[in-house]
Write an enzyme that holds these catalytic residues in place. Structure first.
Site, PDB file in Angstrom:
ATOM      1  N   ALA A 151       5.374  -0.304   8.704  1.00  0.00           N
ATOM      2  CA  ALA A 151       6.800  -0.334   9.035  1.00  0.00           C
ATOM      3  C   ALA A 151       6.978  -0.956  10.406  1.00  0.00           C
ATOM      4  O   ALA A 151       6.016  -1.061  11.181  1.00  0.00           O
ATOM      5  CB  ALA A 151       7.378   1.086   9.045  1.00  0.00           C
ATOM      6  N   THR A 159      12.386   8.025   7.081  1.00  0.00           N
ATOM      7  CA  THR A 159      12.573   8.687   8.372  1.00  0.00           C
ATOM      8  C   THR A 159      13.770   9.634   8.412  1.00  0.00           C
ATOM      9  O   THR A 159      14.754   9.438   7.679  1.00  0.00           O
ATOM     10  CB  THR A 159      12.750   7.583   9.450  1.00  0.00           C
ATOM     11  OG1 THR A 159      13.158   8.184  10.672  1.00  0.00           O
ATOM     12  CG2 THR A 159      13.809   6.570   9.056  1.00  0.00           C
ATOM     13  N   THR A 201       8.311   0.166  13.608  1.00  0.00           N
ATOM     14  CA  THR A 201       8.639   1.523  14.079  1.00  0.00           C
ATOM     15  C   THR A 201       9.128   1.564  15.537  1.00  0.00           C
ATOM     16  O   THR A 201       9.329   2.657  16.078  1.00  0.00           O
ATOM     17  CB  THR A 201       7.406   2.444  13.952  1.00  0.00           C
ATOM     18  OG1 THR A 201       6.313   1.843  14.639  1.00  0.00           O
ATOM     19  CG2 THR A 201       7.032   2.687  12.499  1.00  0.00           C
ATOM     20  N   LYS A 226      15.556   1.210   7.553  1.00  0.00           N
ATOM     21  CA  LYS A 226      14.730   2.111   6.727  1.00  0.00           C
ATOM     22  C   LYS A 226      15.547   2.613   5.538  1.00  0.00           C
ATOM     23  O   LYS A 226      15.041   2.701   4.419  1.00  0.00           O
ATOM     24  CB  LYS A 226      14.218   3.288   7.566  1.00  0.00           C
ATOM     25  CG  LYS A 226      13.190   2.942   8.625  1.00  0.00           C
ATOM     26  CD  LYS A 226      11.858   2.444   8.076  1.00  0.00           C
ATOM     27  CE  LYS A 226      11.078   3.505   7.349  1.00  0.00           C
ATOM     28  NZ  LYS A 226       9.748   2.984   6.898  1.00  0.00           N
ATOM     29  N   VAL A 267      -0.139   6.911  10.313  1.00  0.00           N
ATOM     30  CA  VAL A 267      -0.244   7.538   8.996  1.00  0.00           C
ATOM     31  C   VAL A 267      -1.256   6.767   8.142  1.00  0.00           C
ATOM     32  O   VAL A 267      -2.091   7.351   7.454  1.00  0.00           O
ATOM     33  CB  VAL A 267       1.139   7.604   8.299  1.00  0.00           C
ATOM     34  CG1 VAL A 267       1.006   8.143   6.880  1.00  0.00           C
ATOM     35  CG2 VAL A 267       2.105   8.469   9.114  1.00  0.00           C
ATOM     36  N   TYR A 299      16.928   0.665  13.413  1.00  0.00           N
ATOM     37  CA  TYR A 299      15.720   1.141  12.716  1.00  0.00           C
ATOM     38  C   TYR A 299      16.114   2.017  11.518  1.00  0.00           C
ATOM     39  O   TYR A 299      15.659   1.783  10.394  1.00  0.00           O
ATOM     40  CB  TYR A 299      14.848   1.932  13.708  1.00  0.00           C
ATOM     41  CG  TYR A 299      13.742   2.734  13.069  1.00  0.00           C
ATOM     42  CD1 TYR A 299      12.599   2.125  12.569  1.00  0.00           C
ATOM     43  CD2 TYR A 299      13.843   4.133  12.959  1.00  0.00           C
ATOM     44  CE1 TYR A 299      11.579   2.873  11.976  1.00  0.00           C
ATOM     45  CE2 TYR A 299      12.830   4.884  12.378  1.00  0.00           C
ATOM     46  CZ  TYR A 299      11.710   4.250  11.888  1.00  0.00           C
ATOM     47  OH  TYR A 299      10.711   4.991  11.305  1.00  0.00           O
TER      48      TYR A 299
HETATM   49  N1  LIG Z   1       6.387   7.058  14.113  1.00  0.00           N
HETATM   50  C1  LIG Z   1       7.337   7.946  13.842  1.00  0.00           C
HETATM   51  O1  LIG Z   1       7.714   8.780  14.695  1.00  0.00           O
HETATM   52  C2  LIG Z   1       7.964   8.003  12.472  1.00  0.00           C
HETATM   53  C3  LIG Z   1       9.019   8.904  12.253  1.00  0.00           C
HETATM   54  C4  LIG Z   1       9.591   8.972  10.978  1.00  0.00           C
HETATM   55  C5  LIG Z   1       9.128   8.158   9.970  1.00  0.00           C
HETATM   56  N2  LIG Z   1       8.128   7.276  10.216  1.00  0.00           N
HETATM   57  C6  LIG Z   1       7.687   6.399   9.126  1.00  0.00           C
HETATM   58  O2  LIG Z   1       6.345   6.735   8.799  1.00  0.00           O
HETATM   59  C7  LIG Z   1       5.660   5.558   8.363  1.00  0.00           C
HETATM   60  C8  LIG Z   1       4.382   5.401   9.153  1.00  0.00           C
HETATM   61  O3  LIG Z   1       4.715   5.269  10.543  1.00  0.00           O
HETATM   62  P1  LIG Z   1       3.585   5.160  11.667  1.00  0.00           P
HETATM   63  O4  LIG Z   1       4.103   5.851  12.870  1.00  0.00           O
HETATM   64  O5  LIG Z   1       2.275   5.536  11.097  1.00  0.00           O
HETATM   65  O6  LIG Z   1       3.609   3.585  11.933  1.00  0.00           O
HETATM   66  P2  LIG Z   1       2.810   2.754  13.045  1.00  0.00           P
HETATM   67  O7  LIG Z   1       1.741   3.600  13.642  1.00  0.00           O
HETATM   68  O8  LIG Z   1       3.812   2.110  13.924  1.00  0.00           O
HETATM   69  O9  LIG Z   1       2.061   1.646  12.160  1.00  0.00           O
HETATM   70  C9  LIG Z   1       2.789   0.634  11.565  1.00  0.00           C
HETATM   71  C10 LIG Z   1       1.875  -0.120  10.626  1.00  0.00           C
HETATM   72  O10 LIG Z   1       2.651  -1.194  10.074  1.00  0.00           O
HETATM   73  C11 LIG Z   1       1.896  -2.392  10.196  1.00  0.00           C
HETATM   74  N3  LIG Z   1       2.767  -3.551  10.329  1.00  0.00           N
HETATM   75  C12 LIG Z   1       3.799  -3.703  11.191  1.00  0.00           C
HETATM   76  N4  LIG Z   1       4.308  -4.948  11.069  1.00  0.00           N
HETATM   77  C13 LIG Z   1       3.590  -5.565  10.087  1.00  0.00           C
HETATM   78  C14 LIG Z   1       3.633  -6.843   9.502  1.00  0.00           C
HETATM   79  N5  LIG Z   1       4.519  -7.777   9.883  1.00  0.00           N
HETATM   80  N6  LIG Z   1       2.750  -7.143   8.516  1.00  0.00           N
HETATM   81  C15 LIG Z   1       1.825  -6.234   8.118  1.00  0.00           C
HETATM   82  N7  LIG Z   1       1.726  -5.004   8.650  1.00  0.00           N
HETATM   83  C16 LIG Z   1       2.602  -4.671   9.630  1.00  0.00           C
HETATM   84  C17 LIG Z   1       1.065  -2.191  11.450  1.00  0.00           C
HETATM   85  O11 LIG Z   1      -0.022  -3.074  11.447  1.00  0.00           O
HETATM   86  P3  LIG Z   1      -0.340  -3.971  12.759  1.00  0.00           P
HETATM   87  O12 LIG Z   1      -0.459  -2.995  13.882  1.00  0.00           O
HETATM   88  O13 LIG Z   1      -1.583  -4.676  12.389  1.00  0.00           O
HETATM   89  O14 LIG Z   1       0.834  -4.879  12.917  1.00  0.00           O
HETATM   90  C18 LIG Z   1       0.642  -0.739  11.284  1.00  0.00           C
HETATM   91  O15 LIG Z   1      -0.460  -0.654  10.420  1.00  0.00           O
HETATM   92  C19 LIG Z   1       6.653   4.408   8.527  1.00  0.00           C
HETATM   93  O16 LIG Z   1       7.307   4.168   7.313  1.00  0.00           O
HETATM   94  C20 LIG Z   1       7.664   4.938   9.535  1.00  0.00           C
HETATM   95  O17 LIG Z   1       8.938   4.328   9.388  1.00  0.00           O
HETATM   96  C21 LIG Z   1       7.515   7.193  11.441  1.00  0.00           C
END
Ligand SMILES: NC(=O)c1ccc[n+]([C@@H]2O[C@H](COP(=O)([O-])OP(=O)(O)OC[C@H]3O[C@@H](n4cnc5c(N)ncnc54)[C@H](OP(=O)(O)O)[C@@H]3O)[C@@H](O)[C@H]2O)c1
Length: 307
Positions: A61, A102, A63, A130, A14, A126
């Site tokens: 997050a 989520t 994730t 959240k 995202v 998780y």
């Molecule tokens: N993926 C799903 O299916 C899903 C479903 C429902 C809701 N959501 C929510 O939607 C939002 C976006 O999800 P997404 O799938 O885009 O996430 P994602 O692709 O897993 O990306 C997570 C991001 O968080 C960063 N991050 C993780 N640990 C960190 C740390 N310790 N310090 C700084 N940055 C950190 C990562 O950076 P690095 O890679 O550099 O660590 C990355 O930029 C989140 O709030 C998630 O809970 C996701």
């Protein structure tokens, strides 16, 4: 004057899309990931105070849903404690905090789409972390938008779309659960909806109160993982064979899958329990912001066409 926006998590699914679209709304500051870690609250405080944003958009997050069962402290630090720090800083600066949450805050026992104020009951670490992040933000008193989304995928990163394509180049049969219902949502559509909401928010005259709080932001329609996997293979088969993205997704091979077999969740045990039904109602988003995300299948087609 365009608002200054601090974007956290710009390397995620995202976050990457937000980095492309938020410049439409304001001056976007993307901090260098090596300069801060959400595991260290002092990094975050320093960063926010230094940037002094009007809006903080947190797309970061923890994730990894299954791994969270083994790393609850890390999941809590990133999903609960870091958003709590962001909220406290936003409150001090009178900034808006935009945060994503989520469908996994629900247990899936309902049989019709979940509304924002339906009772929560996460089934896994998780979802719990959240939900606690949401609660911390609400309790902080900061102005906020909590956008709950679901089943997120993109043409990059780690997600179901890319996993299915990789497996399709390796296995003749895929066995995929068909008894979990939800709405696969393309990260770009989440970013687009966010940008539209923020444009509206920024345009509201001082003194008026723009609609804030919690919103569900997911694709239209409902499907299950088995049907989603089948749709991925059907739509991928329509792409030109020379598509470099598809070639990379198939690890240089071709689709050899002949059968996608539906199985039950009980046949595919995972460390984290998942809700059997996690369809979210987007009515509040439609009524308040006049926004409606496309149907999940149309999003899939658009995502593949964009790759
Ligand atoms: N993926 C799903 O299916 C899903 C479903 C429902 C809701 N959501 C929510 O939607 C939002 C976006 O999800 P997404 O799938 O885009 O996430 P994602 O692709 O897993 O990306 C997570 C991001 O968080 C960063 N991050 C993780 N640990 C960190 C740390 N310790 N310090 C700084 N940055 C950190 C990562 O950076 P690095 O890679 O550099 O660590 C990355 O930029 C989140 O709030 C998630 O809970 C996701």
């Amino acid at each position: 004057m365009k608002p200054r926006i601090l974007l956290i998590g710009s390397t995620g699914q995202v976050g990457h899309e937000l980095a492309g679209i938020l410049p439409r709304v304001g001056e976007v500051i993307v901090p260098d990931r090596s300069a801060f870690d959400l595991m260290r609250p002092s990094d975050l405080t320093r960063l926010i105070q230094h940037v002094h944003p009007r809006m903080i958009v947190n797309a970061a997050a923890y994730t990894a849903v299954d791994l969270a069962e083994k790393e609850p402290d890390k999941a809590r630090a990133i999903n609960t404690e870091a958003p709590a720090v962001m909220a406290a800083e936003a409150e001090k600066l009178n900034a808006l905090l935009v945060h994503y949450s989520t469908d996994y805050v629900f247990d899936g026992s309902k049989e019709s789409p979940y509304a924002e104020d339906d009772p929560t009951h996460p089934l896994n670490v998780y979802g719990r972390t959240k939900l606690d992040g949401e609660i911390a933000i609400r309790n902080s008193g900061c102005e906020h938008l909590i956008l709950r989304t679901a089943w997120v995928y993109a043409t990059r990163g780690k997600n179901f779309l890319l996993t299915i394509l990789r497996l399709a180049s390796q296995r003749e049969e895929l066995r995929i659960v068909s008894d979990q219902l939800g709405a696969p949502t393309w990260a770009r559509e989440i970013a687009r909806a966010t940008a539209s909401m923020l444009e509206r928010y920024a345009a509201v005259a001082a003194g008026d109160s723009p609609a804030t709080g919690t919103f569900h932001v997911t694709a239209g329609g409902t499907t299950n993982w088995h049907a989603f996997a089948s749709a991925i293979l059907e739509e991928a088969a329509k792409l030109p064979g020379a598509n470099p993205w598809l070639n990379a997704a198939l690890s240089g091979g071709s689709i050899i899958t002949r059968r996608v077999t539906p199985i039950m969740t009980a046949d595919y045990p995972t460390p984290a329990r998942r809700p059997p039904y996690s369809v979210l109602s987007n009515q509040r988003l439609a009524a308040t912001y006049r926004l409606q995300l496309p149907e999940w299948r149309d999003q899939l087609k658009a995502a593949l066409a964009s790759a």
